[in-house]
Design a protein around this motif. Structure first.
Motif, PDB file in Angstrom:
ATOM      1  N   ALA A   1       0.855  -1.185   0.000  1.00  0.00           N
ATOM      2  CA  ALA A   1       0.000   0.000   0.000  1.00  0.00           C
ATOM      3  C   ALA A   1       0.892   1.237   0.000  1.00  0.00           C
ATOM      4  N   GLU A   2       0.483   2.253  -0.762  1.00  0.00           N
ATOM      5  CA  GLU A   2       1.235   3.505  -0.783  1.00  0.00           C
ATOM      6  C   GLU A   2       0.269   4.669  -0.969  1.00  0.00           C
ATOM      7  N   TYR A   3       0.739   5.845  -0.567  1.00  0.00           N
ATOM      8  CA  TYR A   3      -0.102   7.030  -0.613  1.00  0.00           C
ATOM      9  C   TYR A   3       0.784   8.229  -0.947  1.00  0.00           C
ATOM     10  N   ASP A   4       0.314   9.087  -1.827  1.00  0.00           N
ATOM     11  CA  ASP A   4       1.065  10.290  -2.191  1.00  0.00           C
ATOM     12  C   ASP A   4       0.556  11.483  -1.400  1.00  0.00           C
ATOM     13  N   LEU A   5       1.463  12.099  -0.643  1.00  0.00           N
ATOM     14  CA  LEU A   5       1.153  13.325   0.101  1.00  0.00           C
ATOM     15  C   LEU A   5       1.835  14.484  -0.615  1.00  0.00           C
ATOM     16  N   ARG A   6       1.064  15.322  -1.259  1.00  0.00           N
ATOM     17  CA  ARG A   6       1.628  16.450  -2.004  1.00  0.00           C
ATOM     18  C   ARG A   6       2.011  17.562  -1.033  1.00  0.00           C
ATOM     19  N   ILE A   7       3.288  17.909  -1.040  1.00  0.00           N
ATOM     20  CA  ILE A   7       3.779  19.019  -0.232  1.00  0.00           C
ATOM     21  C   ILE A   7       3.648  20.305  -1.038  1.00  0.00           C
ATOM     22  N   THR A   8       4.053  20.247  -2.315  1.00  0.00           N
ATOM     23  CA  THR A   8       3.838  21.332  -3.275  1.00  0.00           C
ATOM     24  C   THR A   8       3.328  20.683  -4.550  1.00  0.00           C
ATOM     25  N   GLN A   9       3.210  21.471  -5.617  1.00  0.00           N
ATOM     26  CA  GLN A   9       2.758  20.913  -6.897  1.00  0.00           C
ATOM     27  C   GLN A   9       3.718  19.848  -7.418  1.00  0.00           C
TER      28      GLN A   9
ATOM     29  N   ASP B   1       7.463 -10.930   6.720  1.00  0.00           N
ATOM     30  CA  ASP B   1       8.278  -9.721   6.731  1.00  0.00           C
ATOM     31  C   ASP B   1       7.402  -8.475   6.596  1.00  0.00           C
ATOM     32  N   VAL B   2       7.954  -7.371   7.066  1.00  0.00           N
ATOM     33  CA  VAL B   2       7.292  -6.072   6.970  1.00  0.00           C
ATOM     34  C   VAL B   2       8.322  -5.077   6.454  1.00  0.00           C
ATOM     35  N   THR B   3       7.931  -4.290   5.468  1.00  0.00           N
ATOM     36  CA  THR B   3       8.807  -3.268   4.907  1.00  0.00           C
ATOM     37  C   THR B   3       8.084  -1.928   4.965  1.00  0.00           C
ATOM     38  N   LEU B   4       8.772  -0.909   5.472  1.00  0.00           N
ATOM     39  CA  LEU B   4       8.229   0.446   5.529  1.00  0.00           C
ATOM     40  C   LEU B   4       9.165   1.370   4.755  1.00  0.00           C
ATOM     41  N   ASP B   5       8.615   2.113   3.817  1.00  0.00           N
ATOM     42  CA  ASP B   5       9.385   3.062   3.012  1.00  0.00           C
ATOM     43  C   ASP B   5       8.850   4.464   3.231  1.00  0.00           C
ATOM     44  N   LEU B   6       9.740   5.422   3.080  1.00  0.00           N
ATOM     45  CA  LEU B   6       9.357   6.828   3.062  1.00  0.00           C
ATOM     46  C   LEU B   6      10.196   7.461   1.961  1.00  0.00           C
ATOM     47  N   ARG B   7       9.536   7.867   0.867  1.00  0.00           N
ATOM     48  CA  ARG B   7      10.233   8.431  -0.286  1.00  0.00           C
ATOM     49  C   ARG B   7       9.813   9.874  -0.505  1.00  0.00           C
TER      50      ARG B   7
ATOM     51  N   ILE C   1      14.557  10.356  -3.189  1.00  0.00           N
ATOM     52  CA  ILE C   1      15.430   9.809  -2.144  1.00  0.00           C
ATOM     53  C   ILE C   1      14.500   9.201  -1.098  1.00  0.00           C
ATOM     54  N   GLY C   2      15.041   8.297  -0.283  1.00  0.00           N
ATOM     55  CA  GLY C   2      14.170   7.688   0.708  1.00  0.00           C
ATOM     56  C   GLY C   2      14.889   6.812   1.699  1.00  0.00           C
ATOM     57  N   LEU C   3      14.113   6.354   2.660  1.00  0.00           N
ATOM     58  CA  LEU C   3      14.565   5.411   3.679  1.00  0.00           C
ATOM     59  C   LEU C   3      13.673   4.177   3.621  1.00  0.00           C
ATOM     60  N   ARG C   4      14.273   3.020   3.879  1.00  0.00           N
ATOM     61  CA  ARG C   4      13.513   1.770   3.945  1.00  0.00           C
ATOM     62  C   ARG C   4      13.918   1.028   5.208  1.00  0.00           C
ATOM     63  N   TYR C   5      12.907   0.614   5.970  1.00  0.00           N
ATOM     64  CA  TYR C   5      13.104  -0.224   7.147  1.00  0.00           C
ATOM     65  C   TYR C   5      12.488  -1.577   6.820  1.00  0.00           C
TER      66      TYR C   5
ATOM     67  N   VAL D   1       6.592  15.545  -3.570  1.00  0.00           N
ATOM     68  CA  VAL D   1       5.644  14.535  -3.075  1.00  0.00           C
ATOM     69  C   VAL D   1       6.339  13.640  -2.054  1.00  0.00           C
ATOM     70  N   LEU D   2       5.711  13.454  -0.900  1.00  0.00           N
ATOM     71  CA  LEU D   2       6.180  12.507   0.114  1.00  0.00           C
ATOM     72  C   LEU D   2       5.314  11.260  -0.004  1.00  0.00           C
ATOM     73  N   GLN D   3       5.964  10.115  -0.140  1.00  0.00           N
ATOM     74  CA  GLN D   3       5.221   8.874  -0.366  1.00  0.00           C
ATOM     75  C   GLN D   3       5.552   7.829   0.696  1.00  0.00           C
ATOM     76  N   PRO D   4       4.688   7.659   1.706  1.00  0.00           N
ATOM     77  CA  PRO D   4       4.842   6.521   2.613  1.00  0.00           C
ATOM     78  C   PRO D   4       4.345   5.252   1.908  1.00  0.00           C
ATOM     79  N   ARG D   5       5.011   4.147   2.182  1.00  0.00           N
ATOM     80  CA  ARG D   5       4.681   2.882   1.535  1.00  0.00           C
ATOM     81  C   ARG D   5       4.946   1.756   2.514  1.00  0.00           C
ATOM     82  N   THR D   6       4.102   0.742   2.490  1.00  0.00           N
ATOM     83  CA  THR D   6       4.318  -0.428   3.336  1.00  0.00           C
ATOM     84  C   THR D   6       4.052  -1.700   2.544  1.00  0.00           C
TER      85      THR D   6
END
Length: 131
Positions: free
Chosen positions: A41-49, A77-83, A96-100, A52-57
């Motif tokens: 599952a992922e969701y796009d959070l628009r900061i500006t036009q 397993d569980v994977t959490l991303d923040l892009r 760019i992003g982080l993945r746990y 975009v910040l995209q949390p993903r699991t």
């Protein structure tokens, strides 16, 4: 250390759920009859036009113990991303992003018994291209 080919049939369902939540679910049945499931599952959070910040699991499941793949039955397993991406054009966006990532349940126990870490943290950078 030896690599063996593994064949699976896949039944996938991908789409947009309410509140613009993107889902990608895949059910795998291997040639040996092993059944696994991956739910993303992922969701796009628009900061500006353009920014975009995209949390993903992603959560993985195995319906039975699969010794040759070192998987235990249940949640594997569980994977959490923040892009964070910058859309130069909608079709072209560096990020760019982080993945746990963590192995849990019986699979986590198998990984720990092998003397390996069950949790990992990654830094990532990439380019999203769509057409």
């Amino acid at each position: 250390d030896d690599y063996d080919d593994r064949w699976s049939g896949v039944l996938a369902l991908q789409g947009l759920a309410p509140y613009r939540l993107e889902l990608d679910n895949s059910l795998y049945v291997s040639e040996d009859g092993d059944v696994t499931l991956a739910i993303e599952a992922e969701y796009d959070l628009r900061i500006t036009q353009r920014l975009v910040l995209q949390p993903r699991t992603e959560v993985g499941f195995a319906f039975q113990d699969i010794a040759e793949r070192r998987l235990g039955a249940g949640i594997t397993d569980v994977t959490l991303d923040l892009r964070l991406r910058y859309e130069i054009r909608r079709e072209f966006a560096p990020y760019i992003g982080l993945r746990y990532q963590s192995q849990v349940g019986k699979t986590g126990n198998i990984v720990e018994a092998d003397g390996k870490d069950t949790e990992q943290l990654f830094f990532m950078a990439g380019l999203r291209i769509s057409f």
